[in-house]
Design a protein around this motif. Structure first.
Motif, mmCIF file in Angstrom:
data_model
loop_
_atom_site.group_PDB
_atom_site.id
_atom_site.type_symbol
_atom_site.label_atom_id
_atom_site.label_comp_id
_atom_site.label_asym_id
_atom_site.label_seq_id
_atom_site.Cartn_x
_atom_site.Cartn_y
_atom_site.Cartn_z
ATOM 1 N N MET A 80 0.818 -1.212 0.000
ATOM 2 C CA MET A 80 0.000 0.000 0.000
ATOM 3 C C MET A 80 0.854 1.266 0.000
ATOM 4 O O MET A 80 0.518 2.244 -0.663
ATOM 5 N N GLU A 81 1.986 1.233 0.684
ATOM 6 C CA GLU A 81 2.859 2.415 0.750
ATOM 7 C C GLU A 81 3.423 2.816 -0.610
ATOM 8 O O GLU A 81 3.898 3.940 -0.785
ATOM 9 N N ASN A 82 3.366 1.919 -1.598
ATOM 10 C CA ASN A 82 3.905 2.218 -2.924
ATOM 11 C C ASN A 82 2.842 2.618 -3.945
ATOM 12 O O ASN A 82 3.173 2.989 -5.076
ATOM 13 N N VAL A 83 1.578 2.550 -3.565
ATOM 14 C CA VAL A 83 0.510 2.876 -4.519
ATOM 15 C C VAL A 83 0.565 4.347 -4.923
ATOM 16 O O VAL A 83 0.586 4.672 -6.116
ATOM 17 N N HIS A 84 0.590 5.248 -3.950
ATOM 18 C CA HIS A 84 0.619 6.681 -4.267
ATOM 19 C C HIS A 84 1.840 7.052 -5.111
ATOM 20 O O HIS A 84 1.688 7.724 -6.152
ATOM 21 N N PRO A 85 3.057 6.629 -4.723
ATOM 22 C CA PRO A 85 4.215 6.973 -5.559
ATOM 23 C C PRO A 85 4.117 6.400 -6.979
ATOM 24 O O PRO A 85 4.566 7.043 -7.933
ATOM 25 N N MET A 124 -7.730 -6.348 -2.986
ATOM 26 C CA MET A 124 -6.926 -6.336 -1.761
ATOM 27 C C MET A 124 -6.609 -7.787 -1.399
ATOM 28 O O MET A 124 -7.393 -8.472 -0.753
ATOM 29 N N ASP A 125 -5.463 -8.223 -1.853
ATOM 30 C CA ASP A 125 -5.003 -9.598 -1.687
ATOM 31 C C ASP A 125 -4.705 -9.922 -0.224
ATOM 32 O O ASP A 125 -4.946 -11.028 0.237
ATOM 33 N N ASP A 126 -4.168 -8.973 0.481
ATOM 34 C CA ASP A 126 -3.794 -9.129 1.888
ATOM 35 C C ASP A 126 -3.869 -7.735 2.520
ATOM 36 O O ASP A 126 -4.035 -6.746 1.808
ATOM 37 N N VAL A 127 -3.710 -7.653 3.811
ATOM 38 C CA VAL A 127 -3.743 -6.354 4.476
ATOM 39 C C VAL A 127 -2.663 -5.452 3.863
ATOM 40 O O VAL A 127 -1.496 -5.836 3.783
ATOM 41 N N ASP A 128 -3.065 -4.311 3.377
ATOM 42 C CA ASP A 128 -2.153 -3.325 2.781
ATOM 43 C C ASP A 128 -1.325 -3.884 1.625
ATOM 44 O O ASP A 128 -0.164 -3.511 1.448
ATOM 45 N N ALA A 129 -1.928 -4.775 0.823
ATOM 46 C CA ALA A 129 -1.210 -5.341 -0.324
ATOM 47 C C ALA A 129 -2.166 -5.525 -1.510
ATOM 48 O O ALA A 129 -2.556 -6.640 -1.842
ATOM 49 N N PRO A 130 -2.530 -4.416 -2.176
ATOM 50 C CA PRO A 130 -3.455 -4.546 -3.303
ATOM 51 C C PRO A 130 -2.781 -5.012 -4.593
ATOM 52 O O PRO A 130 -1.620 -4.678 -4.858
ATOM 53 N N MET A 181 5.728 0.086 -14.443
ATOM 54 C CA MET A 181 5.770 -0.871 -13.329
ATOM 55 C C MET A 181 7.163 -1.483 -13.200
ATOM 56 O O MET A 181 7.722 -1.557 -12.104
ATOM 57 N N ASP A 182 7.720 -1.903 -14.323
ATOM 58 C CA ASP A 182 9.055 -2.515 -14.311
ATOM 59 C C ASP A 182 10.103 -1.541 -13.783
ATOM 60 O O ASP A 182 10.935 -1.906 -12.946
ATOM 61 N N SER A 183 10.062 -0.307 -14.263
ATOM 62 C CA SER A 183 11.071 0.660 -13.817
ATOM 63 C C SER A 183 10.838 1.048 -12.357
ATOM 64 O O SER A 183 11.799 1.296 -11.621
ATOM 65 N N PHE A 184 9.588 1.074 -11.908
ATOM 66 C CA PHE A 184 9.276 1.379 -10.512
ATOM 67 C C PHE A 184 9.910 0.329 -9.600
ATOM 68 O O PHE A 184 10.530 0.657 -8.594
ATOM 69 N N ASP A 215 12.486 -1.600 -10.307
ATOM 70 C CA ASP A 215 13.941 -1.450 -10.382
ATOM 71 C C ASP A 215 14.443 -0.263 -9.553
ATOM 72 O O ASP A 215 15.435 -0.376 -8.829
ATOM 73 N N GLU A 216 13.750 0.876 -9.672
ATOM 74 C CA GLU A 216 14.159 2.091 -8.960
ATOM 75 C C GLU A 216 14.124 1.905 -7.433
ATOM 76 O O GLU A 216 14.923 2.483 -6.719
ATOM 77 N N ARG A 217 13.199 1.109 -6.978
ATOM 78 C CA ARG A 217 12.997 0.943 -5.525
ATOM 79 C C ARG A 217 13.551 -0.376 -4.986
ATOM 80 O O ARG A 217 13.349 -0.693 -3.826
ATOM 81 N N ASP A 218 14.233 -1.121 -5.853
ATOM 82 C CA ASP A 218 14.777 -2.431 -5.451
ATOM 83 C C ASP A 218 13.721 -3.310 -4.783
ATOM 84 O O ASP A 218 13.942 -3.898 -3.736
ATOM 85 N N LEU A 219 12.547 -3.370 -5.415
ATOM 86 C CA LEU A 219 11.454 -4.178 -4.863
ATOM 87 C C LEU A 219 11.515 -5.615 -5.371
ATOM 88 O O LEU A 219 12.049 -5.918 -6.367
#
Length: 122
Positions: A31-36, A88-94, A113-116, A118-122
């Motif tokens: 969820m913390e990555n949705v807005h960015p 919403m697959d799990d709590v705070d994980a859409p 999505m791919d570059s996001f 990579d940029e955030r090392d997710l």
């Protein structure tokens, strides 16, 4: 599956027909990555999405439920609709699913999505 496609097509009104293919881009987010990510789409694709409102609405989706948003956008000089489904697959994980009649837009969202990731090392 045909019912889901028919429903999505109905959301596009006169811009879609039963013969028109919808193109999908999807990914699971914390969820913390949705807005960015939505802000990234605004910056890179000039979609002018209301990131705060969408993020808030997505965060209100109960676990094991989905929300659907029909977004009016202007992409490549054309007014069109973009469907955003949030499951919403799990709590705070859409899981976010973007559906568009434009293959170019779907591909651009997938690239973002791919570059996001990579940029955030997710």
């Amino acid at each position: 599956m045909k019912k889901v496609i028919a429903f999505l097509l109905s959301l596009f009104g006169s811009q879609a027909s039963a013969d028109q293919e919808l193109h999908e881009s999807s990914m699971n987010f914390d969820m913390e990555n949705v807005h960015p990510f939505i802000e990234k789409l605004n910056t890179e694709l000039a979609l002018q999405l209301k990131a705060g409102e969408l993020t808030n609405a997505i965060s209100q989706t109960p676990v094991d439920s989905e929300s659907t948003f029909t977004l009016e956008i202007n992409y490549a000089g054309k007014k069109q609709k973009l469907i955003l489904k949030a499951y919403m697959d799990d709590v705070d994980a859409p899981d976010l699913y973007f559906f568009s009649p434009s293959a170019e837009l779907a591909s651009s969202i997938s690239s973002a999505m791919d570059s996001f990731v990579d940029e955030r090392d997710l």
